[in-house]
Design a protein around this motif. Structure first.
Motif: not given
Length: 189
Positions: A64-66, A71-74, A89-90
């Motif tokens: 799984v990739v955000w 962004m990195d807040e995910a 994270v993309v």
């Protein structure tokens, strides 16, 4: 054959798939936030995230990739709610002239970046804004090893969505020869 087998990627948007919106006010269930997640508590929409999504995503057998503007807040706010580790994270590229042209043509602004990020690896893209234009572009520029899956933003990820993702991820690589409208790799919602 040497080396390890790379898992398919699952590019996951947040708003829509994990945080449903756009339905009738008061329609969405909310879930308690675990103690210690003060930062998440600052955004009331995060209470709409069903924590069971974490186990369901982990059980899919993919990386799984955000793929979200979070962004990195995910990783800081959402991964802990789901019981997931930090995820890749993309990193979205700066806007370009191609983005303007893509927008006029109906191509989602994420499409090119996700195909580039996948670098030929099989992938699923879960988003509430994808269209047949994105599916066609992915088919033409990435190949048949991708599923572009639209989630209804009013509902978020449902059992039917997980069933579609699971079915596609369980297909052998050669199964991509199905026609997109027949439920093949570019079928879906």
């Amino acid at each position: 054959m040497t080396g390890s087998v790379r898992l398919p990627l699952l590019f996951l948007d947040v708003d829509g798939p994990l945080i449903p919106f756009g339905g009738e006010p008061g329609r969405y269930p909310t879930y308690p936030l675990a103690p210690g997640l003060r930062r998440a508590a600052a955004n009331p929409l995060l209470a709409r995230i069903d924590p069971r999504h974490g186990a369901r995503l982990a059980a899919l057998g993919c990386e799984v990739v955000w793929a979200t503007t979070w962004m990195d807040e995910a990783n800081e706010c959402i991964a802990p709610l789901l019981g997931l580790p930090r995820l890749a994270v993309v990193d979205w590229p700066e806007p370009s002239d191609a983005d303007d042209r893509d927008e006029r043509d109906g191509l989602h602004w994420k499409t090119r970046a996700l195909v580039e990020w996948a670098a030929g690896a099989p992938f699923v893209w879960v988003d509430d804004e994808v269209t047949d234009t994105d599916r066609a572009w992915v088919a033409a520029h990435h190949g048949r090893h991708a599923l572009v899956h639209r989630v209804d933003a009013r509902l978020g990820l449902t059992d039917d969505d997980y069933a579609a993702l699971t079915a596609w991820l369980r297909q052998p690589c050669g199964a991509e020869d199905q026609h997109p409208l027949d439920g093949g790799p570019f079928g879906g919602n």
